[in-house]
Write an enzyme that holds these catalytic residues in place. Sequence first.
Site, PDB file in Angstrom:
ATOM      1  N   TYR A  77      19.101  40.938  -8.872  1.00  0.00           N
ATOM      2  CA  TYR A  77      19.627  39.928  -9.798  1.00  0.00           C
ATOM      3  C   TYR A  77      19.923  40.505 -11.173  1.00  0.00           C
ATOM      4  CZ  TYR A  77      19.778  35.334  -7.620  1.00  0.00           C
ATOM      5  OH  TYR A  77      20.147  34.236  -6.876  1.00  0.00           O
ATOM      6  N   ASP A  94       9.242  38.197 -12.753  1.00  0.00           N
ATOM      7  CA  ASP A  94       9.956  39.430 -13.062  1.00  0.00           C
ATOM      8  C   ASP A  94       9.423  40.178 -14.269  1.00  0.00           C
ATOM      9  OD1 ASP A  94      11.672  39.388 -10.906  1.00  0.00           O
ATOM     10  OD2 ASP A  94      13.172  38.161 -11.920  1.00  0.00           O
TER      11      ASP A  94
END
EC number: 1.4.3.-
Length: 849
Positions: free
Chosen positions: A522, A439
């Site tokens: 998320y 990420d």
Amino acid sequence: MSGGYERLKDYAEDVELDTGPKENTSSKQRYFGLGCIVLTAVVLLSILLTGTPDFNTILSGGIFSGDALSAVLQSPIVGPNELKQCPSGLPPLASPPAPVNLWASLTVPETTAIHAWLESSEQNLNLTRADISMISDNVVFMIEAYQPPKAEALAYLSSPKTVPRPDRYARVTIHHGAAQVPFIKDYLVGPMPVSSKTTMRPLTEIYHRDEIPFNAYGFASISELQHFLAQLVEPLGDAMEELFGASARGLPNDTLIAGSSAPFSFDGSFRRMWVTWRHNKPGPYLLPVGFYQYVDISGTDASQWKILKVVYNHQSFPSTASFLDAFHNGTLARLPRRPDQKDSTWTQRKRVGKPRDLDHLPGPRSVSFAGLRFRVDKARQYVSWMGWGMYLAFDRDMGLSLWDVRLKGERVIYQLAPQEAIAQYSGNDPLQTTTAWLDRFFGMGGLVRDMIPGYDCPLEAVYLPATTYSSAGSIKRERAICIFEQDTGKPISRHYGYMEGEFGAVKGYTLTVRSISTVGNYDYLFDYTFHLDGTMEVRVSASGYLQGGFWEDDQKPYGASIRDTTMGNLHDHIINFKVDLDIAGTSNSLLHTTTEQEEVTQPWFDDDWGQTVIQQRIDRNYITNENDALVKYPTNFQGGYAFVNQAEKNAWGNPRGYTIHPGYSPVHNTVVGSKRLFNNANWARYNLAVSRRKDTEPASSSMWNLHLPGAPMVDFHKFFDGENITQEDLVAWVNLGMHHLPQAEDSPNTKTNVATSSFMLSPLNYFDSDISLESMNAIFLHSPEKPGDPYTYDDNGVKQDFTCIPGATPPFVYSNVKTFNLDGEEEAPFSVEKNRERAEMSLRVKAVL
């Protein structure tokens, strides 16, 4: 009500007679009047809730019983002239050890000045601004602060009045798409502010490859990808509508959107990805339709991009045409209709079910009746609390980091910063089985969102802003960081004793510094929590939506169904942190402590129990070579690791140190050898690794690593080259994470109380005794001299019954971020769709004609 009023008067007078000395008439009238106001409010509330207008009924058996009312009336009532307003909820000003935050983010004027300097003809960079750029243009992708060398920073911090502060530099990333052979380059620009002395040079010493392959590029704009997807699905429009009851024709009213898997490349020689389709409704990540295309988007010429494969219901087709042939001639095996394919209400955040008892009332909240007990310097982003002090910094890649963390004036940590977050999936479909996110690529700092006041943080939390750079300009969030103190609800230490000096407790207060980043589906909560005894906890909690897969029976080994059509897929989350501990200086060693079973014989053992005893023993040894410092926690957690300074001892002759304690869910990655995490996340194989600290090894990963698993820009294993780590400047790389086996309760969102992981840094002979006993918020009890008498006590003069009127809670307001263009001008707010597009890039893409 008149009878009730007389009864209240008699009741109040009885209470007064029974419970204390008489007050003068004016005091009694004032107390009684306020008591009537309180009771009137109680009665009115009862009538509203129960529909009972009869006072006697209320008093004897309504929502407030006679006993409850008696408790209310017996509680001390302070007159309106005696109850003061609580102190301001603003924190007092902190006093940083140095007047400059060496690690502060660049300001909007600073990035604007650098961008203008880069665009000048003297630099000859032939730049195009991102908002009008194509992939084949030269574009400034990143401008952010570059941290100074540690030696220079420490010299300045040791004597800020006499030692000049280190020069300030920026890291600049440019996509050179217009080059004959496109490439990406990082540059070091400075010193700042921009002047005739400012220069620019390639920043290569922090990488393990000479060049950053262009196919690893970040998204400055997704317009070309949007147009490509529209062309991709244009011939598939009718088939998709018939198969899925939804459309993706590149029109504003499309009901399907695309997402992708990653990595896009193995070594940078190509750029390919699997595209999946989901219903364009709230929570689309849980609404897949089970349709996939493998596409080639290599290079800078979008006209050469193409579909390589189409997959539907486990049938693979080498082209769109062959898929359509099967669709039209009846040979395509179609998925059966599912009951929930048109129902998306379950993916939305809304209240469901019957309200729980008393849940119509707001819950308890913290109030600092005596005023906030932590200090903040907002301009320098410095925070102090109960002997702790730290500078805060913020960057695009990973967000919040802590610097020069001191306890009682002594530096414990030079740098504490998140490094990377992976999520590696499993499944029986092209998307899940090929997904291994890193990420950092998306910019976890750039994707930090403003906190929801009162929900993401307590109501009296203090917020600090953060500014990050995107290719289109700067983004400022006023509530990027929150800081708050809490009573943990349990003492940090206590004992019930009988001898003088044995009986007492210390209240368990903590200070938390928090940020929250939303990366597509998320949400990651990053918490740094400080304790009174010198312990610090690092915690990551996850929420948001699952990356849902298309459910069918063949998926059972890889997850669980959470609806007829949707599943949660098995995956690992691993988050890496850099912890640059400086324990009593920069000369530290790695102590490994274990326990093991032994059988011993001693001459004093008697025949009653035999001649041997089985017990535990402690083994302590120093790991001297960094190649041996790639470690996992011992079985049953029998032992651990600590940084100690062998040359600095406490009063009892023990080396001063800090232990790295595993906390909740201390995991490492379970899949080793996958080509999609081949060498770009080697740090995830361990619980902990320790290496010699170097300015040329600032991070365990880079944003480019996602798309270069076979030949990453930063190969963590290359940090470990056999160097000695005895009494050297060391850094720990510590992993948190979760083995996520999804379940029905993960819908619509995962819960932070379960999806959480932590580690702690705790003193190991660093002090001579427990420093939490310094706290004034403690109590010592003394046994009564006469049996039956109450205990006397010493509370250090800190009265826990301090009472005042808290300030009014401000009205709930949530605002959009502030964005600034490349000229530093504040832009008008974007539409929801535009904000969504800029935030989620390849994770949620609408096809656009």
